[in-house]
Write a protein that holds these residues in place. Structure first.
Motif, mmCIF file in Angstrom:
data_model
loop_
_atom_site.group_PDB
_atom_site.id
_atom_site.type_symbol
_atom_site.label_atom_id
_atom_site.label_comp_id
_atom_site.label_asym_id
_atom_site.label_seq_id
_atom_site.Cartn_x
_atom_site.Cartn_y
_atom_site.Cartn_z
ATOM 1 N N GLN A 153 0.832 -1.216 0.000
ATOM 2 C CA GLN A 153 0.000 0.000 0.000
ATOM 3 C C GLN A 153 0.865 1.264 0.000
ATOM 4 N N GLU A 154 2.020 1.178 0.693
ATOM 5 C CA GLU A 154 2.890 2.370 0.781
ATOM 6 C C GLU A 154 3.335 2.858 -0.590
ATOM 7 N N TYR A 155 3.288 1.973 -1.573
ATOM 8 C CA TYR A 155 3.843 2.337 -2.890
ATOM 9 C C TYR A 155 2.785 2.901 -3.836
ATOM 10 N N LYS A 156 1.662 3.407 -3.272
ATOM 11 C CA LYS A 156 0.581 3.942 -4.115
ATOM 12 C C LYS A 156 1.098 5.037 -5.042
ATOM 13 N N TYR A 157 1.960 5.896 -4.535
ATOM 14 C CA TYR A 157 2.483 7.000 -5.368
ATOM 15 C C TYR A 157 3.929 6.721 -5.791
ATOM 16 N N GLY A 158 4.303 5.443 -5.704
ATOM 17 C CA GLY A 158 5.646 5.080 -6.137
ATOM 18 C C GLY A 158 6.455 4.469 -5.017
ATOM 19 N N SER A 159 7.575 3.907 -5.405
ATOM 20 C CA SER A 159 8.481 3.297 -4.418
ATOM 21 C C SER A 159 9.787 4.096 -4.378
ATOM 22 N N ILE A 160 10.711 3.856 -5.269
ATOM 23 C CA ILE A 160 11.995 4.584 -5.268
ATOM 24 C C ILE A 160 11.844 6.002 -5.815
ATOM 25 N N ALA A 161 10.697 6.285 -6.456
ATOM 26 C CA ALA A 161 10.453 7.636 -7.000
ATOM 27 C C ALA A 161 9.342 8.350 -6.240
ATOM 28 N N ASN A 162 8.965 7.795 -5.091
ATOM 29 C CA ASN A 162 7.877 8.379 -4.301
ATOM 30 C C ASN A 162 8.324 9.699 -3.664
ATOM 31 N N PRO A 163 7.483 10.738 -3.698
ATOM 32 C CA PRO A 163 7.870 12.023 -3.086
ATOM 33 C C PRO A 163 8.233 11.912 -1.605
ATOM 34 N N SER A 164 7.749 10.845 -0.935
ATOM 35 C CA SER A 164 8.019 10.692 0.502
ATOM 36 C C SER A 164 9.367 10.016 0.717
ATOM 37 N N TRP A 193 12.347 -4.377 -11.588
ATOM 38 C CA TRP A 193 11.281 -3.728 -12.362
ATOM 39 C C TRP A 193 10.562 -2.763 -11.428
ATOM 40 N N ILE A 194 10.562 -1.484 -11.827
ATOM 41 C CA ILE A 194 9.970 -0.424 -11.008
ATOM 42 C C ILE A 194 8.671 0.023 -11.682
ATOM 43 N N ALA A 195 7.541 -0.208 -11.003
ATOM 44 C CA ALA A 195 6.217 0.094 -11.590
ATOM 45 C C ALA A 195 5.865 1.564 -11.450
ATOM 46 N N ASP A 196 6.740 2.324 -10.805
ATOM 47 C CA ASP A 196 6.430 3.721 -10.439
ATOM 48 C C ASP A 196 6.007 4.571 -11.630
ATOM 49 N N GLY A 197 5.065 5.519 -11.355
ATOM 50 C CA GLY A 197 4.641 6.470 -12.382
ATOM 51 C C GLY A 197 3.445 7.245 -11.888
ATOM 52 N N SER A 198 2.681 7.824 -12.804
ATOM 53 C CA SER A 198 1.477 8.573 -12.406
ATOM 54 C C SER A 198 0.382 8.336 -13.443
ATOM 55 N N ASN A 199 -0.838 8.700 -13.066
ATOM 56 C CA ASN A 199 -1.962 8.473 -13.979
ATOM 57 C C ASN A 199 -2.529 9.744 -14.587
ATOM 58 N N TYR A 200 -2.112 10.899 -14.107
ATOM 59 C CA TYR A 200 -2.696 12.150 -14.620
ATOM 60 C C TYR A 200 -1.633 13.228 -14.767
ATOM 61 N N TYR A 242 -0.206 7.338 -17.203
ATOM 62 C CA TYR A 242 0.151 8.645 -17.800
ATOM 63 C C TYR A 242 1.656 8.687 -18.022
ATOM 64 N N HIS A 243 2.457 8.550 -16.953
ATOM 65 C CA HIS A 243 3.907 8.422 -17.153
ATOM 66 C C HIS A 243 4.430 7.289 -16.283
ATOM 67 N N THR A 244 5.422 6.578 -16.783
ATOM 68 C CA THR A 244 6.141 5.552 -16.022
ATOM 69 C C THR A 244 7.575 6.040 -15.884
ATOM 70 N N ASP A 245 8.113 5.980 -14.666
ATOM 71 C CA ASP A 245 9.415 6.619 -14.422
ATOM 72 C C ASP A 245 10.558 5.996 -15.202
ATOM 73 N N ILE A 246 10.533 4.688 -15.399
ATOM 74 C CA ILE A 246 11.544 4.017 -16.233
ATOM 75 C C ILE A 246 10.796 3.395 -17.412
ATOM 76 N N ALA A 247 10.599 4.205 -18.453
ATOM 77 C CA ALA A 247 9.644 3.836 -19.527
ATOM 78 C C ALA A 247 10.294 3.247 -20.763
ATOM 79 N N ASP A 248 11.584 3.555 -20.984
ATOM 80 C CA ASP A 248 12.206 2.997 -22.194
ATOM 81 C C ASP A 248 13.696 2.740 -21.984
ATOM 82 N N TRP A 249 14.340 2.194 -23.024
ATOM 83 C CA TRP A 249 15.728 1.736 -22.850
ATOM 84 C C TRP A 249 16.685 2.882 -22.553
#
Ligand code: LRH
Ligand code: MN
Length: 443
Positions: A153-164, A193-200, A242-249
């Motif tokens: 649950q803590e990773y709702k807004y990201g894990s290694i890229a989370n503002p917290s 694999w880092i799922a971090d990103g945003s939806n808007y 919307y954006h994924t923090d690690i999106a391409d090579w």
């Protein structure tokens, strides 16, 4: 092209095309003028028949071919719309090692199993001894260690890229645990694999998130042991839309470089926009010494995680060509791994089928006369180059692969051997009552 007996040429050529040539091996029936050209080439090179030369190439390639199976490929997985439970699916880590051991026994090509930390070692480093016991019991070793930074649950807004900073600290702690588990198990790769990103749009700062990632990944790299690596996997979208923090090579490459020499890029074949030339990405990463490995699967649309070669086998062949045509030292560093979820196919059948398909496509790529191809390419003899390149893909290597299996004391037809072994029926008997209780729904 090669000749291993008329019954094969029967398959290759229809009788109506007889053009006065002779067959090279058994009944000297026919050969096309095109083949004559390459046969002459083959004979002049080393005097050995082209058939023998091709068998040599395929055997050498298969002797060195290894592909890692994912523990989660044996488990009941589904889509967000539901999960179709299989009675024989693996749930416990022992069942996953048992299944992986069976696949390796049948194919001789998958001696390691990838582990996902929270799914396979919920106790963290404390579970290492258990895993080591299973490695001995089932004859397969732990492969890449995959942290889970996408379900808490803590990773709702990201894990290694989370503002917290607190949440980033949690993520780093899990990454350091994963490095420790890898060191304790003697595994080479920690595969991220880092799922971090945003939806808007406008809801997160892409720039600040880059700096936060560099900080956490840098600390992870610093914790790696002398023989360990970290593989940075990219993915353009899902679960973020919307954006994924690690999106391409490019993003994965720059992050890996910022981390240090033990960080490489992992190419999941399902993580590309439609139309992406994946083998070109592979060529670039090889050229830059940054290719750490692959997650092989197939897809028609997005990250479908279908079985390798089921939709576009020529794609895998083109990727394998880039690997096979690379220098030995470059190739040695590339880890082949499967990353699939078998939602409808039998889990064991799908995994054995995948390893066999990978072996056959790798064998085809090994058939390419790289020297001749380079000559034709650099002379811009386009059609001849394409015919040589694609000709290897058209070639049915299965008889040679069967001979290799027999010579290596392996079942010549692993899928048939799996069916005849009764393994699936046995594990279904053992596991179905427990699996029946694990039906879940999306909402
Ligand atoms: C993400 C991914 C990643 C794994 C997961 C099972 O889509 O490819 O490699 O962690 O699948
Ligand atoms: Mn993957």
């Amino acid at each position: 092209m090669y000749w291993v007996g008329c019954e094969r040429e029967e398959n290759l050529f229809d009788k109506s095309r007889l053009d006065g040539a002779v067959c090279l091996c058994f009944n000297r029936e026919y050969i096309s003028k095109y083949e004559l050209q390459s046969w002459r080439g083959a004979m002049t090179v080393n005097g050995a028949g082209a058939a023998e030369r091709d068998a040599e190439k395929v055997w050498r390639a298969l002797d060195g071919f290894r592909i890692e199976v994912p523990s989660w490929g044996f488990a009941n997985t589904g889509t967000r719309f539901g999960k179709f439970v299989q009675g024989g699916a693996a749930t416990t880590i022992e069942e996953k090692f048992s299944d992986a051991g069976q696949v390796n026994a049948l194919t001789g090509a998958s001696p390691t199993v990838a582990l996902h930390v929270l799914w396979d070692l919920p106790g963290g480093v404390k579970d290492v001894a258990t895993i080591q016991g299973l490695e001995k019991k089932y004859g397969v070793r732990s492969g890449s260690i995959n942290p889970n930074l996408f379900q808490d649950q803590e990773y709702k807004y990201g894990s290694i890229a989370n503002p917290s900073a607190e949440v980033r600290g949690l993520a780093l702690a899990h990454l350091l645990d994963s490095v420790e588990i890898g060191r304790a198990l003697g595994s080479k790769d920690v595969s991220l694999w880092i799922a971090d990103g945003s939806n808007y749009p406008g809801t997160q700062s892409v720039r600040r998130r880059i700096e936060w990632m560099v900080e956490v990944l840098g600390a992870t790299h610093a914790a790696l042991g002398p023989d360990q690596r970290m593989l940075v996997e990219y993915k353009p979208f899902e679960p973020a839309f919307y954006h994924t923090d690690i999106a391409d090579w490019g993003m994965a490459l720059e992050l890996a470089r910022r981390c240090g020499p033990k960080a490489k890029v992992l190419v999941d074949t399902g993580h590309h926009y439609q139309g992406t030339n994946i083998e070109q990405v592979v060529a670039w990463l090889l050229h830059l010494g940054a290719l750490g490995g692959f997650h092989f699967n197939d897809r028609k649309y997005a990250d479908d995680d279908l079985t390798l070669g089921s939709i576009d086998p020529y794609q895998v062949f083109r990727i394998f060509h880039e690997i096979v045509s690379a220098r030995e030292d470059e190739r040695a560093e590339v880890a082949f791994m499967i990353d699939q979820s078998h939602n409808l196919k039998g889990k064991m059948e799908a995994m054995v089928q995948t390893v066999v398909t990978a072996q056959e496509l790798y064998a085809k790529a090994a058939l390419i006369d790289q020297v001749r191809l380079a000559e034709l390419q650099d002379a811009c003899r386009l059609v001849e180059a394409e015919e040589l390149f694609r000709g290897a893909f058209w070639q049915d290597v299965r008889p040679i692969v069967r001979e290799w299996r027999a010579a290596r004391g392996l079942p010549v037809d692993p899928l048939k051997a799996l069916a005849e072994s009764g393994y699936v029926a046995k594990v279904t008997e053992e596991r179905s009552s427990r699996n029946a209780r694990s039906v879940s729904s999306y909402a």
